[in-house]
Design a protein around this motif. Structure first.
Motif, mmCIF file in Angstrom:
data_model
loop_
_atom_site.group_PDB
_atom_site.id
_atom_site.type_symbol
_atom_site.label_atom_id
_atom_site.label_comp_id
_atom_site.label_asym_id
_atom_site.label_seq_id
_atom_site.Cartn_x
_atom_site.Cartn_y
_atom_site.Cartn_z
ATOM 1 N N LYS A 46 43.612 52.441 30.277
ATOM 2 C CA LYS A 46 43.802 51.442 31.326
ATOM 3 C C LYS A 46 42.454 50.916 31.867
ATOM 4 O O LYS A 46 41.522 51.704 32.066
ATOM 5 N N LYS A 47 42.380 49.618 32.085
ATOM 6 C CA LYS A 47 41.227 48.913 32.657
ATOM 7 C C LYS A 47 39.978 48.927 31.768
ATOM 8 O O LYS A 47 38.862 48.742 32.250
ATOM 9 N N CYS A 48 40.164 49.136 30.459
ATOM 10 C CA CYS A 48 38.997 49.115 29.561
ATOM 11 C C CYS A 48 38.945 47.855 28.698
ATOM 12 O O CYS A 48 38.114 47.758 27.793
ATOM 13 N N GLY A 49 39.854 46.921 28.924
ATOM 14 C CA GLY A 49 39.839 45.701 28.099
ATOM 15 C C GLY A 49 40.975 45.669 27.097
ATOM 16 O O GLY A 49 40.916 44.941 26.093
ATOM 17 N N THR A 50 42.029 46.445 27.347
ATOM 18 C CA THR A 50 43.145 46.527 26.386
ATOM 19 C C THR A 50 43.892 45.193 26.277
ATOM 20 O O THR A 50 44.390 44.858 25.208
ATOM 21 N N THR A 51 43.954 44.433 27.364
ATOM 22 C CA THR A 51 44.667 43.145 27.303
ATOM 23 C C THR A 51 43.852 42.138 26.496
ATOM 24 O O THR A 51 44.409 41.383 25.690
ATOM 25 N N LYS A 66 51.062 47.805 22.872
ATOM 26 C CA LYS A 66 50.128 48.635 23.650
ATOM 27 C C LYS A 66 50.693 48.902 25.039
ATOM 28 O O LYS A 66 51.281 48.027 25.675
ATOM 29 N N PHE A 93 33.623 35.622 30.539
ATOM 30 C CA PHE A 93 34.216 36.408 29.443
ATOM 31 C C PHE A 93 34.513 35.496 28.262
ATOM 32 O O PHE A 93 34.559 34.271 28.411
ATOM 33 N N TYR A 94 34.771 36.138 27.121
ATOM 34 C CA TYR A 94 35.176 35.357 25.945
ATOM 35 C C TYR A 94 36.652 34.962 26.047
ATOM 36 O O TYR A 94 37.475 35.721 26.560
ATOM 37 N N TYR A 142 43.045 39.109 21.450
ATOM 38 C CA TYR A 142 42.204 38.888 20.265
ATOM 39 C C TYR A 142 43.048 39.155 19.009
ATOM 40 O O TYR A 142 42.972 38.427 18.033
ATOM 41 N N LYS A 166 42.366 39.421 35.392
ATOM 42 C CA LYS A 166 41.452 40.163 34.503
ATOM 43 C C LYS A 166 40.067 39.541 34.589
ATOM 44 O O LYS A 166 39.934 38.316 34.547
ATOM 45 N N GLY A 167 39.077 40.410 34.677
ATOM 46 C CA GLY A 167 37.712 39.910 34.804
ATOM 47 C C GLY A 167 37.326 39.842 36.266
ATOM 48 O O GLY A 167 36.608 38.943 36.698
ATOM 49 N N THR A 168 37.808 40.782 37.055
ATOM 50 C CA THR A 168 37.547 40.748 38.497
ATOM 51 C C THR A 168 36.329 41.610 38.852
ATOM 52 O O THR A 168 35.372 41.121 39.438
ATOM 53 N N SER A 169 36.352 42.892 38.443
ATOM 54 C CA SER A 169 35.289 43.785 38.915
ATOM 55 C C SER A 169 34.049 43.750 38.030
ATOM 56 O O SER A 169 32.964 44.101 38.479
ATOM 57 N N ARG A 170 34.204 43.356 36.756
ATOM 58 C CA ARG A 170 33.043 43.420 35.863
ATOM 59 C C ARG A 170 32.327 42.086 35.740
ATOM 60 O O ARG A 170 31.365 41.969 35.004
ATOM 61 N N SER A 203 37.175 49.660 38.521
ATOM 62 C CA SER A 203 38.144 48.601 38.200
ATOM 63 C C SER A 203 39.562 49.042 38.576
ATOM 64 O O SER A 203 40.337 48.285 39.167
HETATM 65 N N1 PPS Z 1 37.731 38.496 27.368
HETATM 66 C C1 PPS Z 1 38.044 39.092 28.524
HETATM 67 N N2 PPS Z 1 38.655 38.402 29.507
HETATM 68 C C2 PPS Z 1 38.985 39.032 30.681
HETATM 69 N N3 PPS Z 1 38.744 40.339 30.942
HETATM 70 C C3 PPS Z 1 38.130 41.053 29.991
HETATM 71 C C4 PPS Z 1 37.748 40.465 28.766
HETATM 72 N N4 PPS Z 1 37.153 41.423 28.023
HETATM 73 C C5 PPS Z 1 37.155 42.536 28.751
HETATM 74 N N5 PPS Z 1 37.736 42.329 29.951
HETATM 75 C C6 PPS Z 1 37.896 43.359 30.985
HETATM 76 O O1 PPS Z 1 39.231 43.885 30.887
HETATM 77 C C7 PPS Z 1 39.472 44.552 32.116
HETATM 78 C C8 PPS Z 1 40.970 44.813 32.262
HETATM 79 O O2 PPS Z 1 41.306 45.829 31.367
HETATM 80 P P1 PPS Z 1 42.775 46.022 30.820
HETATM 81 O O3 PPS Z 1 43.260 44.765 30.250
HETATM 82 O O4 PPS Z 1 42.752 47.204 29.937
HETATM 83 O O5 PPS Z 1 43.567 46.337 32.175
HETATM 84 S S1 PPS Z 1 45.060 46.867 32.269
HETATM 85 O O6 PPS Z 1 45.015 48.301 32.069
HETATM 86 O O7 PPS Z 1 45.886 46.182 31.277
HETATM 87 O O8 PPS Z 1 45.457 46.531 33.662
HETATM 88 C C9 PPS Z 1 38.914 43.622 33.166
HETATM 89 O O9 PPS Z 1 38.522 44.443 34.262
HETATM 90 P P2 PPS Z 1 38.161 43.843 35.692
HETATM 91 O O10 PPS Z 1 36.845 43.119 35.524
HETATM 92 O O11 PPS Z 1 38.054 45.011 36.597
HETATM 93 O O12 PPS Z 1 39.274 42.900 36.090
HETATM 94 C C10 PPS Z 1 37.755 42.927 32.444
HETATM 95 O O13 PPS Z 1 36.508 43.337 32.904
#
Ligand code: PPS
Length: 397
Positions: free
Chosen positions: A115-120, A171, A334-335, A125, A351-355, A207
């Motif tokens: 969770k929160k490692c970029g799985t979405t 997933k 982000f990409y 992709y 997605k893409g909030t904390s990083r 995150s």
């Molecule tokens: N291409 C792209 N676009 C947007 N976000 C991206 C991307 N690649 C990686 N991330 C990072 O993915 C983090 C969310 O992770 P998950 O998708 O695994 O979260 S979840 O478990 O499904 O809620 C999300 O974390 P936060 O920055 O905390 O929102 C992103 O930093």
């Protein structure tokens, strides 16, 4: 006399009724018994090894025969050599032609988390590839955790139909950490392949904390009741408690107490999901190493082309997704990915909030505390053969 006649009449009437009832129940049972085979039931054990053999069935002969030490590489580095990837034939990268025979299939590739490692992002992709099929709206189906009781046909109903050269991917990040999911997966799809994304556990916890603050009123109440203002407070209150736990207590926490509503420990998962080696060791013990591809969230974020080379190689799919499919969106930071239909897909604003951006969002003391918490688990990761670039103390204390 009259009395006797009446009672005799009643008892013979009752007797006939009982016999009729008995005979009709037997008849009903027999009818149900005969009809039972007509009801479609999907066997739950070893799903992919019965009638559902699949061209991309994991563990079939490799297209390219890697050296033994390469087979042991959980991080898929061998697929960074283009010679180890499949060049697409003719129209293999086009949208699926109409009219092909399709059928339902359980996932042969499962995204485990974390969770929160970029799985979405990885999920999107992957669906840029015409041969990867997922649930409608990219929904996490949570079958092997909270939806297990719904039965396998419930799961199949929500998965896409696929042609013989397509992959079903699902997933749900909780599969990695929810204890019963491992045995359920092993029982149902023992030959599946697994993709796990791990990322710097400190950033992951940050995150996750922010995600819970946004989404859960229960968590917000917990923070208010305990006068926890921010992530730094949360870490200082919880991490030290975790660090002093002896092995037995820690196992009880990870295997039971986190999920037991009476212990009220659920919020600790913000920190414990980052104990990747603990969970991964359990998975590796149940399957073979070749069934795993372990990616990092950092490479998903910064090197999507390399990630997709690894993923396509691991799934033995033609290399349809290349660097041309990725566009960096400087507003989002982000990409975004261009799929095989030519549509550009960016993840939504959740997605893409904390990083986003590189600035530090928590105190250095918080990072130090968490580095101590995660140090032992990170050292175990490297013993498993996984190299990561996160800065953590490498020496045993
Ligand atoms: N291409 C792209 N676009 C947007 N976000 C991206 C991307 N690649 C990686 N991330 C990072 O993915 C983090 C969310 O992770 P998950 O998708 O695994 O979260 S979840 O478990 O499904 O809620 C999300 O974390 P936060 O920055 O905390 O929102 C992103 O930093």
């Amino acid at each position: 006399m009259k009395k006797r006649l009446t009672s005799g009449w009643i008892s013979s009437h009752m007797h006939r009724k009982i016999v009729t009832l008995f005979v009709s129940s037997i008849a009903l049972v027999l009818i149900l018994f005969c009809l039972a085979p007509l009801e479609k039931r999907t066997p739950i054990k070893n799903y992919h090894t019965r009638d559902n053999i699949y061209p991309h069935q994991p563990n079939r002969e490799y297209l390219f025969y890697p050296a033994n030490e390469e087979l042991d590489d959980l991080q898929g580095r061998r697929f960074l050599k283009v010679k180890n990837l499949r060049t697409p034939k003719d129209d293999e990268c086009q949208a699926d032609p109409d009219g092909r025979e399709k059928r339902k299939l359980l996932p042969n590739v499962i995204g485990l988390g974390a969770k929160k490692c970029g799985t979405t992002a990885l999920h999107y992709y992957m669906t840029a590839h015409p041969k990867v099929k997922v649930s409608p709206d990219h929904e996490e189906l949570a079958f092997f955790d909270k939806k297990w009781e719904n039965g396998i046909d419930w799961y199949l109903d929500r998965l896409p139909e696929v042609a013989e050269d397509e992959i079903v991917f699902e997933k749900t990040p909780k599969y990695f950490v929810y204890p019963p999911a491992l045995d359920r997966i092993a029982e149902t799809v023992p030959n599946a392949k697994f993709i796990l994304v791990i990322c710097n556990p400190i950033d992951r916890a940050f995150s996750d904390f922010n995600h819970k603050v946004r989404k859960s009123s229960g968590f917000r109440n917990f923070l208010a009741q305990n006068q926890i203002q921010n992530f730094d407070d949360f870490v200082m209150r919880t991490s030290t408690r975790l660090r002093i736990l002896k092995e037995k207590k820690m196992t009880a926490l990870l295997e039971n107490d986190l999920y037991n509503s009476t212990t009220n420990n659920g919020h600790l998962s913000i920190l414990t999901v980052g104990f990747y080696s603990y969970y991964l060791q359990k998975f590796i013990a149940k399957f073979s190493r070749q069934q795993f591809l372990i990616l990092t969230g950092e490479e998903i974020r910064h090197s999507p082309r390399e990630v997709m080379d690894k993923v396509q190689g691991f799934m033995d799919l033609p290399r349809c997704v290349t660097g041309d499919n990725f566009v960096f969106n400087s507003t989002k930071g982000f990409y975004c990915v261009v799929n095989y239909k030519g549509e550009e897909v960016c993840l939504d604003s959740s997605k893409g909030t904390s990083r986003k951006g590189e600035e530090q969002k928590y105190l250095i003391e918080t990072a130090e505390e968490l580095a101590n918490l995660y140090g032992p688990y990170n050292r175990e990761l490297s013993k498993l053969g996984i190299n990561v670039s996160w800065p953590f103390p490498t020496e045993e204390p």
